[in-house]
Structures are given as structure tokens and as C-alpha cells.
Motif scaffolding. Structure first.
Motif, mmCIF file in Angstrom:
data_model
loop_
_atom_site.group_PDB
_atom_site.id
_atom_site.type_symbol
_atom_site.label_atom_id
_atom_site.label_comp_id
_atom_site.label_asym_id
_atom_site.label_seq_id
_atom_site.Cartn_x
_atom_site.Cartn_y
_atom_site.Cartn_z
ATOM 1 N N GLY A 4 0.826 -1.211 0.000
ATOM 2 C CA GLY A 4 0.000 0.000 0.000
ATOM 3 C C GLY A 4 0.852 1.250 0.000
ATOM 4 N N ILE A 5 2.038 1.149 -0.619
ATOM 5 C CA ILE A 5 3.058 2.186 -0.489
ATOM 6 C C ILE A 5 2.536 3.568 -0.879
ATOM 7 N N LYS A 6 2.823 4.541 -0.043
ATOM 8 C CA LYS A 6 2.485 5.935 -0.301
ATOM 9 C C LYS A 6 3.795 6.714 -0.382
ATOM 10 N N ALA A 7 4.017 7.350 -1.518
ATOM 11 C CA ALA A 7 5.224 8.146 -1.704
ATOM 12 C C ALA A 7 4.938 9.601 -1.388
ATOM 13 N N ARG A 8 5.796 10.187 -0.552
ATOM 14 C CA ARG A 8 5.667 11.601 -0.204
ATOM 15 C C ARG A 8 6.954 12.310 -0.627
ATOM 16 N N PRO A 56 17.652 12.004 1.047
ATOM 17 C CA PRO A 56 17.283 10.981 2.030
ATOM 18 C C PRO A 56 15.874 10.445 1.755
ATOM 19 N N VAL A 57 15.686 9.137 1.989
ATOM 20 C CA VAL A 57 14.377 8.499 1.793
ATOM 21 C C VAL A 57 14.083 7.640 3.028
ATOM 22 N N TRP A 58 13.055 8.006 3.770
ATOM 23 C CA TRP A 58 12.699 7.225 4.954
ATOM 24 C C TRP A 58 11.601 6.217 4.610
ATOM 25 N N LEU A 59 11.884 4.935 4.854
ATOM 26 C CA LEU A 59 10.930 3.860 4.595
ATOM 27 C C LEU A 59 10.264 3.462 5.905
ATOM 28 N N GLU A 60 8.951 3.481 5.905
ATOM 29 C CA GLU A 60 8.172 3.180 7.108
ATOM 30 C C GLU A 60 7.491 1.826 6.968
ATOM 31 N N ASN A 61 7.697 0.944 7.958
ATOM 32 C CA ASN A 61 6.986 -0.338 8.088
ATOM 33 C C ASN A 61 7.485 -1.468 7.187
ATOM 34 N N LEU A 62 8.540 -1.234 6.399
ATOM 35 C CA LEU A 62 9.008 -2.302 5.510
ATOM 36 C C LEU A 62 9.502 -3.515 6.289
ATOM 37 N N ASN A 63 10.039 -3.292 7.494
ATOM 38 C CA ASN A 63 10.516 -4.412 8.312
ATOM 39 C C ASN A 63 9.375 -5.318 8.743
ATOM 40 N N ILE A 116 0.396 -1.357 5.358
ATOM 41 C CA ILE A 116 0.538 -0.048 4.721
ATOM 42 C C ILE A 116 1.913 0.539 5.033
ATOM 43 N N CYS A 117 2.640 0.904 3.985
ATOM 44 C CA CYS A 117 3.993 1.448 4.138
ATOM 45 C C CYS A 117 4.070 2.816 3.462
ATOM 46 N N SER A 118 5.138 3.521 3.750
ATOM 47 C CA SER A 118 5.343 4.821 3.110
ATOM 48 C C SER A 118 6.817 5.034 2.815
ATOM 49 N N ALA A 119 7.062 5.856 1.801
ATOM 50 C CA ALA A 119 8.423 6.271 1.442
ATOM 51 C C ALA A 119 8.417 7.789 1.380
ATOM 52 N N THR A 120 9.153 8.428 2.288
ATOM 53 C CA THR A 120 9.203 9.883 2.335
ATOM 54 C C THR A 120 10.529 10.353 1.753
ATOM 55 N N PHE A 121 10.464 11.077 0.642
ATOM 56 C CA PHE A 121 11.644 11.605 -0.035
ATOM 57 C C PHE A 121 11.878 13.020 0.474
ATOM 58 N N GLY A 122 12.992 13.229 1.143
ATOM 59 C CA GLY A 122 13.273 14.533 1.717
ATOM 60 C C GLY A 122 13.909 15.490 0.725
ATOM 61 N N GLU A 123 14.214 16.685 1.201
ATOM 62 C CA GLU A 123 14.930 17.659 0.384
ATOM 63 C C GLU A 123 16.407 17.262 0.317
ATOM 64 N N ALA A 124 17.038 17.582 -0.784
ATOM 65 C CA ALA A 124 18.448 17.232 -0.972
ATOM 66 C C ALA A 124 19.324 17.929 0.069
ATOM 67 N N ILE A 125 20.340 17.223 0.523
ATOM 68 C CA ILE A 125 21.324 17.826 1.420
ATOM 69 C C ILE A 125 22.651 17.960 0.677
ATOM 70 N N THR A 126 23.524 18.785 1.189
ATOM 71 C CA THR A 126 24.819 18.979 0.551
ATOM 72 C C THR A 126 25.751 17.822 0.889
ATOM 73 N N GLY A 127 26.721 17.597 0.004
ATOM 74 C CA GLY A 127 27.738 16.596 0.263
ATOM 75 C C GLY A 127 28.751 17.099 1.283
ATOM 76 N N PRO A 128 29.825 16.359 1.483
ATOM 77 C CA PRO A 128 30.831 16.757 2.479
ATOM 78 C C PRO A 128 31.396 18.146 2.200
ATOM 79 N N GLU A 129 31.404 18.968 3.232
ATOM 80 C CA GLU A 129 31.989 20.307 3.131
ATOM 81 C C GLU A 129 33.512 20.202 3.266
ATOM 82 N N PRO A 130 34.251 21.190 2.729
ATOM 83 C CA PRO A 130 35.722 21.129 2.785
ATOM 84 C C PRO A 130 36.282 20.960 4.187
#
Length: 213
Positions: free
Chosen positions: A23-27, A157-164, A178-192
Motif C-alpha cells: 500500500g506504499i504511499k510516496a511523499r 534521504p528516503v525514509w521507509l516506514e513499516n518495511l521491516n 501499509i507502508c510509506s516512502a518519504t523523499f526529503g529535500e536534498a542535502i549537501t555533500g561533504p563540506e571542505p
């Protein structure tokens, strides 16, 4: 792109079955960038994790997004080899040589860098192995070194809920939940001025924050 009947039909079937079972819901917290190489990194508690993220993507993106998975699991049978290579376009990682010696970090990352250099994307599990699903394990260093090798990749980042609970570790019985996949906002890579540990902690915190959203 050449039309491939088997890929089209099998992909449609897998997406349908995945949605029925979970029942995956993508956010999406931000609009996906189709043409920019992206590393979608997620918590890992089930063999279904990669499939669920892949099925949650818009259909137009799936051809260009490749799950990263362990070769020793996906090469065990003809069916798994077919699904991983032909259907998912997975990047399979050999963790040990035939002699039993582990591969170097550069050897392991080379096929992943090749995908990003082609302006395509990856589904990546920085914990390395599946956890129990109750809490996020420590991140291995692979994510840091991959971004050192290809710093232009977006990191989402993508948080998966209830897959376990759908396919518990050690079980072959799939339980519809019922599971969900929450796609977050992009984060920066390693800073100098950021150490490996600092970056991995920051990436982990960004993923954990989605579990409370």
C-alpha cells in the motif's frame, strides 16, 4: 529508447504487486530532478526496500535509477539475476573475491561512479546491511567516499516506514501492511572542513528527521 515488451510488462507487474502488498504511499518534500544524477539513500530493513523506492519513483525515472545491491544475494538464481540485471538495472557489488579477500573501497565504488558519470542515479543503503527497522544503524563510510569521487551528485534521504513488518528479517512470509516512502529535500555533500564522521552523522540525522515528519 528501444521498446522491450518483457521489461515493460514485468516492471508494470512488479510495481502493481509491490503497491498491493505494501500500500506504499510516496511523499515528496521537493520536486525530483530527473536529469541530475542523484543518490537516494535510505534506511534498510527488508529485501523489499530497493523495490519499494524504485516503484515509488515516477515511471519516467525508473530506467535511470539503479538500486545498489549485494551480488551474493541477487546472483543466487536465474530469476534473481534476470530481475536485477534486466528489470531493475541494479548495480551488484561483490563484497569478497573468490579467494575470500575483501575488495578495496576503490574497487567497490567504481561501478557506482560509472553510473553517476552517465548522469544516472542510485538507490543506496548506507548502513550496509539490513537492520531490525526499529532504529537506524551507523552509516558505513561508502557514502562519504562515493561523494568524494563524484561530488556533483545530489543527495536525497528516503525514509521507509513499516518495511521491516512486511518482510521481517529471516522470514519468507510477506505480510501486507501499509507502508510509506518519504523523499526529503536534498542535502549537501561533504563540506571542505567537514570530517567523514561529521558528514555521516549529518546525513544520518537528515534521514532520521524524516521518520518524525
Amino acid at each position: 529508447m528501444t521498446f522491450s515488451p518483457d521489461k515493460t510488462l514485468v516492471r508494470a507487474l512488479l510495481v502493481t504487486v509491490c503497491r498491493l502488498l505494501t500500500g506504499i504511499k510516496a511523499r515528496w518534500r521537493a520536486t525530483p530532478q530527473v536529469d541530475q544524477p542523484t543518490i537516494y539513500y535510505a534506511n534498510h530493513s527488508s529485501h523489499l526496500d530497493g523495490l519499494v523506492i524504485w516503484a515509488s519513483l515516477p515511471a519516467t525515472m525508473r530506467e535511470r535509477v539503479h538500486p545498489v545491491a549485494a551480488a551474493d544475494y541477487w546472483q543466487k538464481s536465474a530469476l534473481r539475476r534476470y530481475l536485477s540485471a534486466r528489470i531493475f538495472g541494479a548495480v551488484l557489488i561483490e563484497r569478497k573475491r573468490k579467494s575470500g579477500a575483501p575488495f578495496s573501497s576503490d574497487d567497490l565504488l567504481a561501478p557506482l561512479v560509472t553510473v553517476l558519470e552517465k548522469q544516472e542515479s542510485l538507490i543506496f543503503f548506507p548502513e550496509g546491511t539490513r537492520g531490525g527497522g526499529d532504529e537506524l544503524g551507523e552509516f558505513k563510510s561508502g557514502l562519504f567516499h562515493l561523494l568524494q569521487r563524484y561530488p556533483d551528485a545530489r543527495l536525497v534521504p528516503v525514509w521507509l516506514e513499516n518495511l521491516n513488518r512486511v518482510l521481517p528479517k529471516g522470514s519468507r512470509l510477506v505480510v501486507p501492511i501499509i507502508c510509506s516512502a518519504t523523499f526529503g529535500e536534498a542535502i549537501t555533500g561533504p563540506e571542505p572542513d567537514e570530517t567523514k564522521i561529521e558528514f555521516l552523522n549529518r546525513a544520518k540525522q537528515a534521514l532520521e528527521a524524516l521518520s518524525h515528519a
